[in-house]
Design an enzyme around this catalytic site. Sequence first.
Site, PDB file in Angstrom:
ATOM      1  N   TRP A  99      -6.728 -20.680 -36.003  1.00  0.00           N
ATOM      2  CA  TRP A  99      -5.896 -19.473 -35.873  1.00  0.00           C
ATOM      3  C   TRP A  99      -5.876 -18.975 -34.441  1.00  0.00           C
ATOM      4  O   TRP A  99      -4.830 -18.559 -33.931  1.00  0.00           O
ATOM      5  CB  TRP A  99      -6.352 -18.388 -36.841  1.00  0.00           C
ATOM      6  CG  TRP A  99      -6.269 -18.859 -38.264  1.00  0.00           C
ATOM      7  CD1 TRP A  99      -7.300 -18.984 -39.148  1.00  0.00           C
ATOM      8  CD2 TRP A  99      -5.086 -19.297 -38.963  1.00  0.00           C
ATOM      9  NE1 TRP A  99      -6.830 -19.470 -40.346  1.00  0.00           N
ATOM     10  CE2 TRP A  99      -5.491 -19.672 -40.262  1.00  0.00           C
ATOM     11  CE3 TRP A  99      -3.738 -19.419 -38.621  1.00  0.00           C
ATOM     12  CZ2 TRP A  99      -4.589 -20.151 -41.214  1.00  0.00           C
ATOM     13  CZ3 TRP A  99      -2.841 -19.895 -39.569  1.00  0.00           C
ATOM     14  CH2 TRP A  99      -3.267 -20.257 -40.852  1.00  0.00           C
ATOM     15  N   ASP A 166      -7.421 -10.450 -34.510  1.00  0.00           N
ATOM     16  CA  ASP A 166      -6.896 -10.971 -35.773  1.00  0.00           C
ATOM     17  C   ASP A 166      -8.004 -10.820 -36.813  1.00  0.00           C
ATOM     18  O   ASP A 166      -8.976 -11.568 -36.811  1.00  0.00           O
ATOM     19  CB  ASP A 166      -6.512 -12.448 -35.587  1.00  0.00           C
ATOM     20  CG  ASP A 166      -6.057 -13.107 -36.887  1.00  0.00           C
ATOM     21  OD1 ASP A 166      -6.023 -12.428 -37.932  1.00  0.00           O
ATOM     22  OD2 ASP A 166      -5.724 -14.311 -36.846  1.00  0.00           O
ATOM     23  N   LYS A 190      -5.509 -11.650 -47.850  1.00  0.00           N
ATOM     24  CA  LYS A 190      -6.921 -12.013 -48.016  1.00  0.00           C
ATOM     25  C   LYS A 190      -7.803 -10.850 -48.436  1.00  0.00           C
ATOM     26  O   LYS A 190      -8.788 -11.074 -49.097  1.00  0.00           O
ATOM     27  CB  LYS A 190      -7.453 -12.673 -46.756  1.00  0.00           C
ATOM     28  CG  LYS A 190      -6.958 -14.117 -46.673  1.00  0.00           C
ATOM     29  CD  LYS A 190      -6.894 -14.668 -45.290  1.00  0.00           C
ATOM     30  CE  LYS A 190      -6.076 -15.945 -45.261  1.00  0.00           C
ATOM     31  NZ  LYS A 190      -5.483 -16.193 -43.958  1.00  0.00           N
TER      32      LYS A 190
HETATM   33  C1  LIG Z   1      -4.769 -16.846 -43.033  1.00  0.00           C
HETATM   34  C2  LIG Z   1      -4.964 -16.482 -41.631  1.00  0.00           C
HETATM   35  C3  LIG Z   1      -3.894 -16.427 -40.720  1.00  0.00           C
HETATM   36  C4  LIG Z   1      -2.482 -16.796 -41.098  1.00  0.00           C
HETATM   37  O1  LIG Z   1      -1.928 -15.740 -41.742  1.00  0.00           O
HETATM   38  P1  LIG Z   1      -0.378 -15.731 -42.182  1.00  0.00           P
HETATM   39  O2  LIG Z   1      -0.278 -14.368 -42.773  1.00  0.00           O
HETATM   40  O3  LIG Z   1      -0.221 -16.846 -43.169  1.00  0.00           O
HETATM   41  O4  LIG Z   1       0.443 -15.926 -40.992  1.00  0.00           O
HETATM   42  C5  LIG Z   1      -4.160 -16.029 -39.436  1.00  0.00           C
HETATM   43  N1  LIG Z   1      -5.400 -15.712 -39.039  1.00  0.00           N
HETATM   44  C6  LIG Z   1      -6.455 -15.772 -39.874  1.00  0.00           C
HETATM   45  C7  LIG Z   1      -7.812 -15.397 -39.385  1.00  0.00           C
HETATM   46  C8  LIG Z   1      -6.265 -16.164 -41.193  1.00  0.00           C
HETATM   47  O5  LIG Z   1      -7.307 -16.216 -42.030  1.00  0.00           O
END
Ligand SMILES: *Cc1c(COP(=O)(O)O)cnc(C)c1O
Length: 357
Positions: A99, A166, A190
């Site tokens: 990511w 993030d 999540k």
């Molecule tokens: C799942 C995830 C993403 C991707 O997220 P999307 O909403 O599918 O774009 C980005 N960063 C982390 C840390 C993730 O776990």
Amino acid sequence: MTHNFGAGPCILPQEVFKQAANAVLDFTDGLSVLEISHRSAEFEAVIEEARKLLTELMNVPDGYSVLFLQGGASLQFAMVPLNLLGDGQTASYLDTGVWSTKAIKEAKLVGNVNVVDSSKDQNYNFIPKNFEIPADSAYFHFTSNNTIYGTELVDFPKTEVPLVCDMSSDILSSVVDVSKFGIIYAGAQKNIGPAGLTIAIVKDDLLGKIDRKIPSMLNYKAHADAGSMYNTPPVFSIYVAMLNLRWLKAKGGVAEIEKENKQKSEALYREIDRNPLFKGTCKIEDRSRMNVCFVMENSELEKPFLKYAESEGILGIKGHRSVGGFRASLYNALPITSVHSLIEAMQVFEEKQLAAH
Ligand SMILES: *Cc1c(COP(=O)(O)O)cnc(C)c1O
């Protein structure tokens, strides 16, 4: 009885599923939540409550905007540099996995990127420490929890440079001091709600500082000024997220769930470290409380264990292809009894192995 250890979209509280199902049939005056106007008073109340709950649960200080966006965390990879990285400036990034790498790739399309450190050559099984963040960086970007590799950064860097994080896979799982951040963003699927919603918590005085024409849908300020109603927001996802935030508040909030998350992950890591069939994949000090990655000493036993676990209702534990083995995601809504079931399956499998030899 099933136990959903999936990495995302993931388990939400059963009562949230029930309330969401009811609202699909009858939300207000016999109308489904799927057919009401996003400008209706009923939905205005929903988005307002969601914003209030998130602000309260994360203790978001004044001077920040809580935004409900779309495009996933992946669109934030581009929105962050478009809004914060001016011509001739450099943004610093820490590379801790897939990511982070994607975030770096998008930022490079916009401006100069300085990668301060990376754990790539160890397949991202630890979080680099002691890196330097140049004081003139436009911002410093990192991923707090590396969903794929099972590492988590909990000691946030101390710097004057604005922190951009993030937090897709550990937001709302432990207490975080939002005032230390410039931007926190997360895909909702999540720990917040269904896919289709993205949360961004943005410090207002970071915006409008650079000289770039930004298309409105990619401009934080446009969304902030419109109260996240610049266009039709993801009504249903926001509604379900609101229900989940209500659930979290009723449970006692983030500090309470943090205690549970600690108990869940500690119990599972204890078993991984005790059970001679299994071993963890990450440096112990960097182990994630949300995504627990482990393999078997004898990789030939991984398929049989996965099959056995599935027969016990333990679902979603297959590891990401870049790590292999297993990944048990222990998001907020996963009850500790599910963790106990996984531990029991590991122990029963161990006994069977001993009996066979
Ligand atoms: C799942 C995830 C993403 C991707 O997220 P999307 O909403 O599918 O774009 C980005 N960063 C982390 C840390 C993730 O776990």
